[in-house]
Design an enzyme around this catalytic site. Structure first.
Site, PDB file in Angstrom:
ATOM      1  N   CYS A   1       0.347  15.172 -23.978  1.00 36.83           N
ATOM      2  CA  CYS A   1      -0.732  16.031 -24.527  1.00 36.83           C
ATOM      3  C   CYS A   1      -0.488  17.497 -24.219  1.00 36.83           C
ATOM      4  CB  CYS A   1      -2.079  15.586 -23.950  1.00 36.83           C
ATOM      5  SG  CYS A   1      -2.351  16.087 -22.242  1.00 36.83           S
TER       6      CYS A   1
ATOM      7  N   GLY B   1       2.595  -4.456   9.120  1.00 39.75           N
ATOM      8  CA  GLY B   1       2.586  -3.009   9.374  1.00 39.75           C
ATOM      9  C   GLY B   1       1.442  -2.275   8.727  1.00 39.75           C
TER      10      GLY B   1
ATOM     11  N   GLN C   1       0.844  -1.194   0.000  1.00 34.75           N
ATOM     12  CA  GLN C   1       0.000   0.000   0.000  1.00 34.75           C
ATOM     13  C   GLN C   1       0.882   1.248   0.000  1.00 34.75           C
ATOM     14  OE1 GLN C   1      -3.575  -0.674   2.895  1.00 34.75           O
ATOM     15  NE2 GLN C   1      -1.784  -1.700   3.745  1.00 34.75           N
ATOM     16  N   ASN C   2       2.174   1.048   0.259  1.00 33.01           N
ATOM     17  CA  ASN C   2       3.083   2.171   0.406  1.00 33.01           C
ATOM     18  C   ASN C   2       3.421   2.772  -0.953  1.00 33.01           C
ATOM     19  OD1 ASN C   2       3.063   1.569   3.128  1.00 33.01           O
ATOM     20  ND2 ASN C   2       4.923   0.330   3.015  1.00 33.01           N
ATOM     21  N   VAL C   3       3.674   4.053  -0.933  1.00 23.34           N
ATOM     22  CA  VAL C   3       3.971   4.755  -2.188  1.00 23.34           C
ATOM     23  C   VAL C   3       5.459   5.109  -2.261  1.00 23.34           C
ATOM     24  CG1 VAL C   3       1.612   5.595  -2.477  1.00 23.34           C
ATOM     25  CG2 VAL C   3       3.232   6.977  -1.146  1.00 23.34           C
TER      26      VAL C   3
ATOM     27  N   LEU D   1       2.752  -3.909  15.415  1.00 21.16           N
ATOM     28  CA  LEU D   1       3.040  -3.511  16.804  1.00 21.16           C
ATOM     29  C   LEU D   1       1.852  -3.809  17.704  1.00 21.16           C
ATOM     30  CD1 LEU D   1       4.711   0.035  16.614  1.00 21.16           C
ATOM     31  CD2 LEU D   1       5.808  -2.143  17.185  1.00 21.16           C
TER      32      LEU D   1
ATOM     33  N   SER E   1      -2.760  -1.044   9.387  1.00 17.13           N
ATOM     34  CA  SER E   1      -3.780  -0.918  10.445  1.00 17.13           C
ATOM     35  C   SER E   1      -5.103  -1.557  10.045  1.00 17.13           C
ATOM     36  CB  SER E   1      -4.013   0.560  10.767  1.00 17.13           C
ATOM     37  OG  SER E   1      -4.511   1.219   9.599  1.00 17.13           O
TER      38      SER E   1
ATOM     39  N   HIS F   1      -1.420   1.271  -4.500  1.00 18.79           N
ATOM     40  CA  HIS F   1      -1.831   2.672  -4.307  1.00 18.79           C
ATOM     41  C   HIS F   1      -0.923   3.637  -5.054  1.00 18.79           C
ATOM     42  CE1 HIS F   1      -4.082   1.527  -0.375  1.00 18.79           C
ATOM     43  NE2 HIS F   1      -4.770   1.235  -1.462  1.00 18.79           N
TER      44      HIS F   1
HETATM   45  C1  BV8 Z   1     -11.683   2.170  -3.603  1.00 13.31           C
HETATM   46  C2  BV8 Z   1      -2.214   6.675  -1.260  1.00 13.31           C
HETATM   47  C3  BV8 Z   1     -13.436   1.759  -5.080  1.00 13.31           C
HETATM   48  C4  BV8 Z   1      -2.314   8.050  -0.744  1.00 13.31           C
HETATM   49  C5  BV8 Z   1      -3.909   5.595   0.011  1.00 13.31           C
HETATM   50  C6  BV8 Z   1     -15.246  -0.773   1.411  1.00 13.31           C
HETATM   51  C7  BV8 Z   1     -14.872  -1.365   0.201  1.00 13.31           C
HETATM   52  C8  BV8 Z   1     -14.189  -0.628  -0.769  1.00 13.31           C
HETATM   53  C9  BV8 Z   1     -13.873   0.711  -0.535  1.00 13.31           C
HETATM   54  C10 BV8 Z   1     -14.252   1.301   0.658  1.00 13.31           C
HETATM   55  C11 BV8 Z   1     -14.920   0.565   1.626  1.00 13.31           C
HETATM   56  N1  BV8 Z   1     -15.171   1.385   2.672  1.00 13.31           N
HETATM   57  C12 BV8 Z   1     -14.639   2.616   2.415  1.00 13.31           C
HETATM   58  C13 BV8 Z   1     -14.097   2.594   1.188  1.00 13.31           C
HETATM   59  C14 BV8 Z   1     -13.450   3.736   0.546  1.00 13.31           C
HETATM   60  C15 BV8 Z   1     -11.991   3.895   0.906  1.00 13.31           C
HETATM   61  C16 BV8 Z   1     -11.640   3.474   2.307  1.00 13.31           C
HETATM   62  O1  BV8 Z   1     -11.212   2.361   2.548  1.00 13.31           O
HETATM   63  N2  BV8 Z   1     -11.799   4.411   3.218  1.00 13.31           N
HETATM   64  C17 BV8 Z   1     -11.430   4.153   4.596  1.00 13.31           C
HETATM   65  C18 BV8 Z   1     -10.834   5.426   5.195  1.00 13.31           C
HETATM   66  C19 BV8 Z   1     -12.683   3.712   5.323  1.00 13.31           C
HETATM   67  N3  BV8 Z   1     -11.177   3.145  -0.026  1.00 13.31           N
HETATM   68  C20 BV8 Z   1     -10.850   3.706  -1.199  1.00 13.31           C
HETATM   69  O2  BV8 Z   1     -11.243   4.813  -1.543  1.00 13.31           O
HETATM   70  C21 BV8 Z   1      -9.975   2.900  -2.136  1.00 13.31           C
HETATM   71  N4  BV8 Z   1     -10.582   2.854  -3.411  1.00 13.31           N
HETATM   72  O3  BV8 Z   1     -12.211   1.530  -2.772  1.00 13.31           O
HETATM   73  O4  BV8 Z   1     -12.157   2.302  -4.865  1.00 13.31           O
HETATM   74  C22 BV8 Z   1     -13.763   1.989  -6.483  1.00 13.31           C
HETATM   75  C23 BV8 Z   1     -14.496   1.030  -7.149  1.00 13.31           C
HETATM   76  C24 BV8 Z   1     -14.818   1.235  -8.464  1.00 13.31           C
HETATM   77  C25 BV8 Z   1     -14.404   2.406  -9.089  1.00 13.31           C
HETATM   78  C26 BV8 Z   1     -13.656   3.357  -8.418  1.00 13.31           C
HETATM   79  C27 BV8 Z   1     -13.341   3.162  -7.091  1.00 13.31           C
HETATM   80  C28 BV8 Z   1      -8.628   3.538  -2.376  1.00 13.31           C
HETATM   81  C29 BV8 Z   1      -7.891   3.696  -1.116  1.00 13.31           C
HETATM   82  C30 BV8 Z   1      -6.466   4.165  -1.420  1.00 13.31           C
HETATM   83  C31 BV8 Z   1      -6.220   5.509  -0.760  1.00 13.31           C
HETATM   84  N5  BV8 Z   1      -4.808   5.848  -0.908  1.00 13.31           N
HETATM   85  N6  BV8 Z   1      -2.616   5.813  -0.193  1.00 13.31           N
HETATM   86  C32 BV8 Z   1      -1.084   8.384   0.017  1.00 13.31           C
HETATM   87  O5  BV8 Z   1      -0.389   7.466   0.494  1.00 13.31           O
HETATM   88  O6  BV8 Z   1      -0.846   9.584   0.119  1.00 13.31           O
HETATM   89  S1  BV8 Z   1      -4.373   4.933   1.491  1.00 13.31           S
HETATM   90  C33 BV8 Z   1      -3.101   5.192   2.574  1.00 13.31           C
HETATM   91  O7  BV8 Z   1      -3.618   5.061   3.865  1.00 13.31           O
HETATM   92  C34 BV8 Z   1      -2.035   4.166   2.484  1.00 13.31           C
HETATM   93  O8  BV8 Z   1      -1.734   3.773   1.188  1.00 13.31           O
HETATM   94  C35 BV8 Z   1      -2.563   3.060   3.314  1.00 13.31           C
HETATM   95  O9  BV8 Z   1      -3.361   2.208   2.573  1.00 13.31           O
HETATM   96  C36 BV8 Z   1      -3.419   3.817   4.278  1.00 13.31           C
HETATM   97  C37 BV8 Z   1      -2.668   3.852   5.564  1.00 13.31           C
HETATM   98  O10 BV8 Z   1      -2.799   2.538   6.000  1.00 13.31           O
HETATM   99  P1  BV8 Z   1      -1.564   1.756   6.620  1.00 13.31           P
HETATM  100  O11 BV8 Z   1      -0.567   1.493   5.557  1.00 13.31           O
HETATM  101  O12 BV8 Z   1      -2.173   0.616   7.306  1.00 13.31           O
HETATM  102  O13 BV8 Z   1      -0.911   2.763   7.614  1.00 13.31           O
HETATM  103  P2  BV8 Z   1      -1.464   3.214   9.022  1.00 13.31           P
HETATM  104  O14 BV8 Z   1      -0.698   4.416   9.415  1.00 13.31           O
HETATM  105  O15 BV8 Z   1      -2.967   3.284   8.968  1.00 13.31           O
HETATM  106  O16 BV8 Z   1      -1.102   2.001   9.986  1.00 13.31           O
HETATM  107  C38 BV8 Z   1       0.244   1.708  10.246  1.00 13.31           C
HETATM  108  C39 BV8 Z   1       0.270   0.363  10.933  1.00 13.31           C
HETATM  109  O17 BV8 Z   1       1.622   0.008  11.144  1.00 13.31           O
HETATM  110  C40 BV8 Z   1      -0.403   0.370  12.301  1.00 13.31           C
HETATM  111  O18 BV8 Z   1      -1.175  -0.798  12.446  1.00 13.31           O
HETATM  112  C41 BV8 Z   1       0.785   0.353  13.285  1.00 13.31           C
HETATM  113  O19 BV8 Z   1       0.482  -0.381  14.451  1.00 13.31           O
HETATM  114  C42 BV8 Z   1       1.824  -0.376  12.470  1.00 13.31           C
HETATM  115  N7  BV8 Z   1       3.204  -0.012  12.803  1.00 13.31           N
HETATM  116  C43 BV8 Z   1       3.697   1.213  13.105  1.00 13.31           C
HETATM  117  N8  BV8 Z   1       5.027   1.126  13.299  1.00 13.31           N
HETATM  118  C44 BV8 Z   1       5.373  -0.177  13.113  1.00 13.31           C
HETATM  119  C45 BV8 Z   1       4.220  -0.905  12.794  1.00 13.31           C
HETATM  120  N9  BV8 Z   1       4.231  -2.229  12.559  1.00 13.31           N
HETATM  121  C46 BV8 Z   1       5.429  -2.855  12.642  1.00 13.31           C
HETATM  122  N10 BV8 Z   1       6.585  -2.227  12.946  1.00 13.31           N
HETATM  123  C47 BV8 Z   1       6.593  -0.893  13.182  1.00 13.31           C
HETATM  124  N11 BV8 Z   1       7.754  -0.255  13.493  1.00 13.31           N
END
Ligand code: BV8
Length: 222
Positions: free
Chosen positions: A133, A169, A85-87, A196, A171, A103
């Site tokens: 373009c 890693g 999921q990372n960019v 974590l 959430s 992503h």
């Molecule tokens: C889509 C790019 C449909 C941007 C990102 C149900 C089904 C389908 C869709 C949805 C649904 N419900 C809601 C949706 C819509 C939405 C969604 O999920 N919303 C959420 C907020 C509810 N989803 C979408 O919009 C997706 N598209 O569904 O399209 C569609 C269908 C047809 C036609 C058109 C469209 C697209 C989602 C992509 C968004 N872009 N990234 C950018 O990066 O700037 S998301 C972005 O946030 C990341 O890519 C990543 O995915 C997310 C962050 O998540 P994590 O990577 O998990 O990071 P986070 O900080 O949350 O957690 C870190 C974890 O690491 C923690 O658990 C922590 O404990 C742990 N950690 C920390 N340190 C450590 C560690 N673990 C180990 N060691 C460590 N040291």
């Protein structure tokens, strides 16, 4: 053994890159809705480019950590599909052979008008012209909320064929990635999560390994 791995911001956390959660949903002091949606880009392309320019600079200054290197080793010994999921490009810079960026990537640019893609410069601006373009519609090659993630057919196929699925890693807040464990489990894979703490979809996993990724992933891969 066929293995599918999904990585999230937590694997890059030990390379010094912010996770979404660590900053209480704020990235570079912005709400994700203000910078990671097509509407945000239409509303204020300069703000969105500034947000991604800052993250592109941080990613370029970061180095892969032992978790990234351990996954390269795993790919040498098993049929591994690495989905991130990372960019950032830390998996590539650790020499991971085949990374699926569902992503998108900070290193890619996309023309909002014609869909052309090219390698992004370190600093992008709303004035950049599309090389094909010539429209001034250059945006980061990132999948925003409400947009379809890339390579989904290949991802579903890998999840359905996997003997083992591991989420590292992440959430479990963002779909469709947050549904991958359930999808793989229903097709017969053992599902483990390395984190974590328990993720929002912890119930979808058969077991979990808690700790920092740079410790748990090398131990798990060994
Ligand atoms: C889509 C790019 C449909 C941007 C990102 C149900 C089904 C389908 C869709 C949805 C649904 N419900 C809601 C949706 C819509 C939405 C969604 O999920 N919303 C959420 C907020 C509810 N989803 C979408 O919009 C997706 N598209 O569904 O399209 C569609 C269908 C047809 C036609 C058109 C469209 C697209 C989602 C992509 C968004 N872009 N990234 C950018 O990066 O700037 S998301 C972005 O946030 C990341 O890519 C990543 O995915 C997310 C962050 O998540 P994590 O990577 O998990 O990071 P986070 O900080 O949350 O957690 C870190 C974890 O690491 C923690 O658990 C922590 O404990 C742990 N950690 C920390 N340190 C450590 C560690 N673990 C180990 N060691 C460590 N040291």
């Amino acid at each position: 053994m066929r293995i599918a791995v999904l990585t999230g911001a937590g694997i890059s956390a030990e390379s010094g890159l912010d996770t979404f959660r660590a900053t209480d949903g704020l990235w570079e002091r912005h709400r994700i809705e203000d910078v990671a949606t097509p509407q945000a880009f239409a509303r204020d392309p300069a703000l969105v480019h500034a947000f991604y320019n800052a993250r592109r600079a941080r990613a370029a200054a970061a180095q892969p950590n032992p978790a990234h290197h351990a996954l390269v080793d795993l790919a040498r010994r098993h049929d591994l599909t690495l989905i991130t999921q990372n960019v950032d490009d830390l998996h590539e810079r650790a020499s991971q052979p085949d990374v699926i960026h569902m992503h998108g990537r900070l290193s890619r640019a996309l023309c909002a008008d014609c869909g052309h893609r090219w390698n992004a410069p370190a600093v992008m601006s709303a004035d950049d012209a599309c090389p094909r373009c010539t429209a001034h519609a250059a945006r980061p090659g990132i999948v925003w909320f409400g947009e379809m993630p890339y390579h989904m057919e290949r991802i579903w196929d890998a999840l359905e064929r996997a003997d083992l699925f591991a989420a590292i890693g992440t959430s479990g807040n963002v779909y469709p990635a947050a549904g991958f464990a359930q999808h793989a489990g229903r097709a017969g894979a053992e599902c483990i999560e390395l984190n974590l703490e328990d993720s929002a979809n912890a119930r979808d996993f058969d077991r979990r390994i808690q700790g920092p990724a740079s410790v748990t992933v090398p131990e798990w891969v060994a």
